[in-house]
Design an enzyme around this catalytic site. Structure first.
Site, PDB file in Angstrom:
ATOM      1  N   ASP A 114      12.205  23.271  48.664  1.00 15.04           N
ATOM      2  CA  ASP A 114      11.586  23.985  50.158  1.00 15.04           C
ATOM      3  C   ASP A 114      10.549  23.289  50.083  1.00 15.04           C
ATOM      4  O   ASP A 114       9.997  22.497  49.111  1.00 15.04           O
ATOM      5  CB  ASP A 114      11.435  25.248  49.387  1.00 15.04           C
ATOM      6  CG  ASP A 114      12.111  26.084  49.573  1.00 15.04           C
ATOM      7  OD1 ASP A 114      13.236  26.595  50.884  1.00 15.04           O
ATOM      8  OD2 ASP A 114      12.488  26.861  48.145  1.00 15.04           O
TER       9      ASP A 114
ATOM     10  N   ASP B 273      13.857  18.176  45.838  1.00 14.53           N
ATOM     11  CA  ASP B 273      14.051  19.716  45.720  1.00 14.53           C
ATOM     12  C   ASP B 273      14.620  19.625  47.297  1.00 14.53           C
ATOM     13  O   ASP B 273      14.447  19.422  48.620  1.00 14.53           O
ATOM     14  CB  ASP B 273      12.646  19.049  46.263  1.00 14.53           C
ATOM     15  CG  ASP B 273      11.653  20.536  46.135  1.00 14.53           C
ATOM     16  OD1 ASP B 273      12.287  22.036  45.280  1.00 14.53           O
ATOM     17  OD2 ASP B 273      10.797  20.788  47.228  1.00 14.53           O
TER      18      ASP B 273
END
Length: 426
Positions: A266, A264
């Site tokens: 953020d 991922d």
């Protein structure tokens, strides 16, 4: 297809390893760099080879002869005086069709059939193999054309056509880690076009032929995560030696199934800042670059999988998002780390907000926890998802990895320690 290998380098920077033989004849893991190359070419069915020799070139000719004992056909072109990285191409006989050009100081193991198919499908004047590396700040970089969403099925698409060439001394700020790897497929028509403006027999391929013709020729970048490293310095020599012994060089060939760590963005790599719309907010988390560098060294691909609903919400343009991702790659590159690819979903299912882009407000197959982005990456890089991992800071990330069939899906705390998660993997 004919292969031309520039094998005349003196190896000034690597003289501490060997200074009395041509650089391509320096042995690594028991055989010359040049033999590693020829064995890879033969494996790919590329057996018609011309070696361009110069400094101490008789060592090369005595070792390889006509190539028959290595299962290939070798001819020679000897540079009586240095002709640069491309001068010999105007003097070698028989270059009437597209040919593969290599530097004799590079260790690689790539699936050349994919490269050749890409070159032919684009009817390219030149195709340049490109890849991310751990030192983009001192490498030549390629910038390619991004097609607008309205002409690319609703999403921006990389045409892979080179529109800008950045030498390492050129001014640059935020850029994609797309390094010119020094492996090229060249069409004679490009050499003919370039010949009109050449004033010397000593010709630099990049500066005199490729870079000046970016705007008026079909020059393409072929991105690959496969293993390509030059032997320019003692440190790189010993690094490659380690990679050969570990099997990493061969394993990264895309004809083999790859393993990946899907990440991922953020809260996992960069600091979580809500819906990140300002490039100033893009900051790496402490230790994130170290963790990704560990992935780079492990044999796993580092692939970013991220939802970016800021596009659907109308809060940022595709161009601005691209710059944010370029900054991410620069920040990683400054710490010797890189990602092999980045995929993002611009959609969001909820409608009715001011400024939103209605065409991106929909239920899609790419927004996590859906698995479309992982599936696309797996297709692009021949990834075995069942032997790969997903790491993210949300349940959406974890569910995406599970649904895709990852070996393990790991959830960390937002702005947590990515390196700790890797302890469960590598």
């Amino acid at each position: 297809m004919k292969v031309v290998i520039m094998a005349g380098g003196k190896g000034t920077r690597i003289a501490s390893i060997a200074s009395d033989i041509p650089k391509p004849m320096i042995e690594i893991c028991g055989k010359p760099i040049l033999l590693h190359q020829i064995e890879c070419l033969k494996k790919n069915g590329l057996t018609d080879i011309t070696l361009v020799t110069g400094h101490l070139g008789h060592f090369i000719k005595e070792y390889f002869g006509d190539g028959s004992k290595f299962g290939v056909n070798i001819s020679y072109f000897e540079e009586k005086v240095p002709l640069g990285t491309a001068g010999a191409l105007y003097k070698i006989e028989g270059l009437t069709e597209d040919f593969l050009l290599l530097c004799g100081d590079t260790i690689f193991d790539i699936d050349f059939s994919k490269l050749i198919d890409f070159h032919k499908s684009n009817n390219a004047d030149a195709t340049l193999v490109s890849h991310p590396n751990s030192h983009p700040y001192d490498s030549s970089l390629l910038v390619t054309e991004i097609l607008p969403p309205e002409s690319a099925g609703g999403l921006p698409a990389d045409s892979h056509r080179v529109i800008k060439w950045m030498n390492k001394e050129d001014e640059r700020l935020w850029y994609k880690n797309r390094v010119n790897a020094g492996i090229e497929l060249i069409s004679p028509r490009l050499l003919k076009k370039a010949a009109k403006n050449l004033s010397s027999e000593k010709i630099d391929l990049d500066r005199d032929i490729l870079k000046p013709h970016v705007k008026d020729s079909a020059i393409y970048a072929y991105d690959t995560p496969e293993y390509i490293k030059d032997m320019g310095t003692p440190d790189r020599y010993y690094s490659v030696e380690k990679d050969i012994k570990s099997g990493l060089v061969e394993k990264r060939n895309l004809s083999h199934r790859q393993k990946a760590v899907f990440l991922d963005r953020d809260g996992t790599i960069n600091k979580y800042a809500g819906f990140l719309t300002d490039i100033k907010q893009m900051e790496l988390l402490p230790g994130a670059a170290d963790a990704i560098r560990e992935i780079n060294n492990s044999g796993y691909l580092a692939v970013v999988i991220t939802n970016q609903p800021v596009i659907a919400r109308g809060e940022i343009s595709f161009e601005q998002l691209n710059e944010i991702h370029n900054k991410l790659e620069v920040l990683l590159g400054k710490e010797g780390a890189y990602i092999d690819a980045l995929y993002y979903c611009p959609h969001h299912p909820d409608k009715g907000f001011e400024g939103e882009r209605p065409e991106y407000k929909k239920i899609c197959g790419c927004r996590k926890p859906s698995t479309g982005l992982i599936e696309q990456a797996a297709k692009d890089f021949n990834i075995d998802v069942s032997n790969s991992f997903m790491i993210g800071d949300s349940e959406q990330d974890a569910e995406c990895g599970r649904k895709a069939g990852c070996k393990k899906s790991i959830r960390i705390a937002t702005n947590g320690n990515l390196h700790d998660a890797l302890k469960e993997i590598i």
